[in-house]
Design a protein around this motif. Sequence first.
Motif, PDB file in Angstrom:
ATOM      1  N   THR A  37       4.041  13.813  -6.999  1.00 53.36           N
ATOM      2  CA  THR A  37       4.948  12.666  -6.923  1.00 53.36           C
ATOM      3  C   THR A  37       4.257  11.447  -6.360  1.00 53.36           C
ATOM      4  OG1 THR A  37       5.770  13.258  -4.743  1.00 53.36           O
ATOM      5  CG2 THR A  37       7.011  14.090  -6.655  1.00 53.36           C
ATOM      6  N   GLN A  38       3.071  11.624  -5.751  1.00 54.53           N
ATOM      7  CA  GLN A  38       2.326  10.456  -5.258  1.00 54.53           C
ATOM      8  C   GLN A  38       1.732   9.729  -6.438  1.00 54.53           C
ATOM      9  OE1 GLN A  38      -0.653  11.690  -2.520  1.00 54.53           O
ATOM     10  NE2 GLN A  38       0.713  11.528  -0.756  1.00 54.53           N
TER      11      GLN A  38
ATOM     12  N   GLU B   1       6.539   0.708   9.024  1.00 54.38           N
ATOM     13  CA  GLU B   1       5.410   0.910   8.116  1.00 54.38           C
ATOM     14  C   GLU B   1       4.751   2.265   8.356  1.00 54.38           C
ATOM     15  OE1 GLU B   1       1.100  -1.091   7.508  1.00 54.38           O
ATOM     16  OE2 GLU B   1       2.812  -2.450   7.338  1.00 54.38           O
ATOM     17  N   ALA B   2       4.572   2.623   9.624  1.00 59.29           N
ATOM     18  CA  ALA B   2       3.974   3.921   9.943  1.00 59.29           C
ATOM     19  C   ALA B   2       4.854   5.057   9.437  1.00 59.29           C
ATOM     20  CB  ALA B   2       3.764   4.049  11.451  1.00 59.29           C
ATOM     21  N   GLN B   3       6.158   4.919   9.604  1.00 60.30           N
ATOM     22  CA  GLN B   3       7.088   5.938   9.128  1.00 60.30           C
ATOM     23  C   GLN B   3       7.048   6.027   7.607  1.00 60.30           C
ATOM     24  OE1 GLN B   3      11.265   5.264   9.984  1.00 60.30           O
ATOM     25  NE2 GLN B   3      11.519   7.420  10.461  1.00 60.30           N
ATOM     26  N   SER B   4       6.966   4.880   6.939  1.00 54.98           N
ATOM     27  CA  SER B   4       6.898   4.874   5.473  1.00 54.98           C
ATOM     28  C   SER B   4       5.629   5.549   4.985  1.00 54.98           C
ATOM     29  CB  SER B   4       6.953   3.433   4.943  1.00 54.98           C
ATOM     30  OG  SER B   4       8.190   2.855   5.240  1.00 54.98           O
ATOM     31  N   LYS B   5       4.513   5.268   5.631  1.00 60.97           N
ATOM     32  CA  LYS B   5       3.250   5.894   5.226  1.00 60.97           C
ATOM     33  C   LYS B   5       3.288   7.391   5.480  1.00 60.97           C
ATOM     34  CE  LYS B   5       0.338   1.861   5.548  1.00 60.97           C
ATOM     35  NZ  LYS B   5      -0.738   1.162   6.233  1.00 60.97           N
ATOM     36  N   PHE B   6       3.918   7.788   6.586  1.00 61.62           N
ATOM     37  CA  PHE B   6       4.049   9.209   6.897  1.00 61.62           C
ATOM     38  C   PHE B   6       4.798   9.917   5.769  1.00 61.62           C
ATOM     39  CE2 PHE B   6       6.696  12.638   8.649  1.00 61.62           C
ATOM     40  CZ  PHE B   6       5.708  13.483   9.116  1.00 61.62           C
ATOM     41  N   TRP B   7       5.926   9.351   5.342  1.00 66.62           N
ATOM     42  CA  TRP B   7       6.711   9.980   4.276  1.00 66.62           C
ATOM     43  C   TRP B   7       6.003   9.891   2.936  1.00 66.62           C
ATOM     44  CZ3 TRP B   7       9.853  13.478   5.554  1.00 66.62           C
ATOM     45  CH2 TRP B   7      10.551  13.401   6.753  1.00 66.62           C
TER      46      TRP B   7
ATOM     47  N   GLY C 141       0.800  -1.212   0.000  1.00 64.85           N
ATOM     48  CA  GLY C 141       0.000   0.000   0.000  1.00 64.85           C
ATOM     49  C   GLY C 141       0.836   1.267   0.000  1.00 64.85           C
ATOM     50  N   ILE C 142       2.138   1.123   0.050  1.00 64.64           N
ATOM     51  CA  ILE C 142       3.026   2.287   0.057  1.00 64.64           C
ATOM     52  C   ILE C 142       3.667   2.434  -1.317  1.00 64.64           C
ATOM     53  CG2 ILE C 142       5.107   3.288   1.074  1.00 64.64           C
ATOM     54  CD1 ILE C 142       4.293   1.788   3.692  1.00 64.64           C
TER      55      ILE C 142
END
Length: 123
Positions: free
Chosen positions: A121-122, A107-113, A19-20
């Motif tokens: 860019t998303q 995972e939380a850090q990855s989603k935050f970034w 999902g990232i």
Amino acid sequence: MHNDGKLSFEEFKAYFADGILTTDELRELFYSIDGRQTKYHLGEYLDVLSALEKLNVAVLKAMDKTKEEYQGSSVLGQFVTRFMLRETSSQLLSLQMSLQCAMDAVEAQSKFWFFRKPSGTQK
């Protein structure tokens, strides 16, 4: 796998989609992985995976021996076997819980970034 020993992109995507990363990013990652570069990408986890493989073999060997010898063991021997199985399970569960916490944090850090990427860019 298709019993050919090779991982297809669809199998890779089904397992690693988090999902990232977008499908395009997963595809780029899939095709960039090369057996010669795997050691570089694994870093410290190469030793961890090696130790886990050895641990798996040792635990399975101990369980096979337990299956063969438990019934014929003394009361003390059976007690020690139950204690060792319980302790081994407890240690593995503790390790699993620590790993899960680390995975959740990463995972939380990855989603935050991911959500903080500049617009456009998303994917």
